[in-house]
Design an enzyme around this catalytic site. Sequence first.
Site, PDB file in Angstrom:
ATOM      1  N   GLU A  65       0.906  -1.240  -0.031  1.00 54.88           N
ATOM      2  CA  GLU A  65      -0.140   0.149  -0.129  1.00 54.88           C
ATOM      3  C   GLU A  65       0.848   1.272  -0.108  1.00 54.88           C
ATOM      4  OE1 GLU A  65      -2.749  -3.180   1.095  1.00 54.88           O
ATOM      5  OE2 GLU A  65      -0.746  -2.515   2.015  1.00 54.88           O
ATOM      6  N   SER A  66       1.383   1.662  -1.494  1.00 51.40           N
ATOM      7  CA  SER A  66       2.067   2.639  -1.362  1.00 51.40           C
ATOM      8  C   SER A  66       3.779   2.843  -1.341  1.00 51.40           C
ATOM      9  CB  SER A  66       1.585   4.015  -0.754  1.00 51.40           C
ATOM     10  OG  SER A  66       0.123   4.326  -1.131  1.00 51.40           O
ATOM     11  N   CYS A  80      -2.180   3.507   1.573  1.00 49.50           N
ATOM     12  CA  CYS A  80      -3.455   3.876   1.205  1.00 49.50           C
ATOM     13  C   CYS A  80      -4.267   2.889   1.787  1.00 49.50           C
ATOM     14  CB  CYS A  80      -3.677   3.855  -0.174  1.00 49.50           C
ATOM     15  SG  CYS A  80      -2.698   2.408  -1.202  1.00 49.50           S
ATOM     16  N   SER A 238       2.557   0.937  -8.794  1.00 48.89           N
ATOM     17  CA  SER A 238       3.085   1.873  -8.049  1.00 48.89           C
ATOM     18  C   SER A 238       4.436   1.933  -8.524  1.00 48.89           C
ATOM     19  CB  SER A 238       3.177   1.232  -6.266  1.00 48.89           C
ATOM     20  OG  SER A 238       1.970   1.403  -5.858  1.00 48.89           O
ATOM     21  N   HIS A 251       1.252   6.140  -7.462  1.00 51.72           N
ATOM     22  CA  HIS A 251       0.233   4.974  -7.063  1.00 51.72           C
ATOM     23  C   HIS A 251      -1.239   5.127  -7.803  1.00 51.72           C
ATOM     24  CE1 HIS A 251       3.255   4.326  -4.091  1.00 51.72           C
ATOM     25  NE2 HIS A 251       3.369   5.456  -3.984  1.00 51.72           N
TER      26      HIS A 251
END
Length: 348
Positions: A65-66, A80, A238, A251
């Site tokens: 997540e990022s 995120c 990403s 992203h």
Amino acid sequence: MAHSGFEGYEKRLELHFFGDDPTILQMGLRKLDFECMIQPTLEAVQCTVVSAVGNSYFDAYVLSESSLFVYPTKIIIKTCGTTQLLKSITPLIFYAHTHLGLTLCSCRYTRGSFIFPESQPFPHTSFEEEVTYLENTIPENLSLRKASIMPSKLSSHSWHVFTATNDPPLSHYQNHPYTMEICMTDLDPILARKFFRRSGDGKSGDSAGKDMTELTGIDEINRNALICDFAFDPCGYSMNGMDGDWYSTIHVTPEDGYSYASFECVGSISMNESMVHMLRKVVQIFRPGTMSVSTTMTSGGYGNEAWRMVAGAVEPMGLKGRSFAMDGFPAAGSVVFQTFTPLRRKSE
């Protein structure tokens, strides 16, 4: 409310540290053991590393997540989804102090307005809850504090900022005079399809990510950057870019109904020409229905310059400025927040 889509809007945390030992400061936070310190911290946040690269200035990690960036005296974590980003503060302060003798001297937390706010877990259930958590977590010596919600005429794109620094303040930001955070929703559906993988393509996330980088033109945003990219299955993308001690990151959540993309970079006002190029390439790649740009300046006097640079870059691309706000933060600089939508709606 049932969770109806993936939350693309990131939470971003930036922590600065200082210390007295010059031998430690040469590598500083980069010396933290990954398996024993960084990885457990990310697990507490609820994310993992999927790809990584480093140079002589910093280390960059693509997360599930990022992104995570680790400099000798600075850490930036951007996550995120339903991650619990603020839970990284306590372990990072502990590891930096116990193993390196470094002390936290500045904290900055920023985010946009969540698409699915009801799905966020504690302490991200509201900005008020986040601020309370921050106030109770960071050391008391960071006494210069301010929290602000910067409004937009597009209510779903308000910008949330919390800063805290020590008193008297130290100079934490001289190498990166400004940070630009761009959030985009309602991406052009044809362009967004480029961030979907073909079923059974047999490729790794790294190789599929490289293909997306070239196919979309992301590699042309900054041709000098070393790019570390990753494509998720079945969709999503990403990347982290490294250009000396400057970073950039993108992203993408491309699903219809809640499509989202972000672009972030650091720079200086003297880079006006290259920043205009990057902004225009970002608009070309995503063609968003709504775009918000937050420019954080750590030295005074550049607010109007930043506003004019951003507007002058994106308005010729068919976007119109819909709102503008600026706010100052004690010993932490100022923030200019702008929102844009197309001159002509996509349905027109």
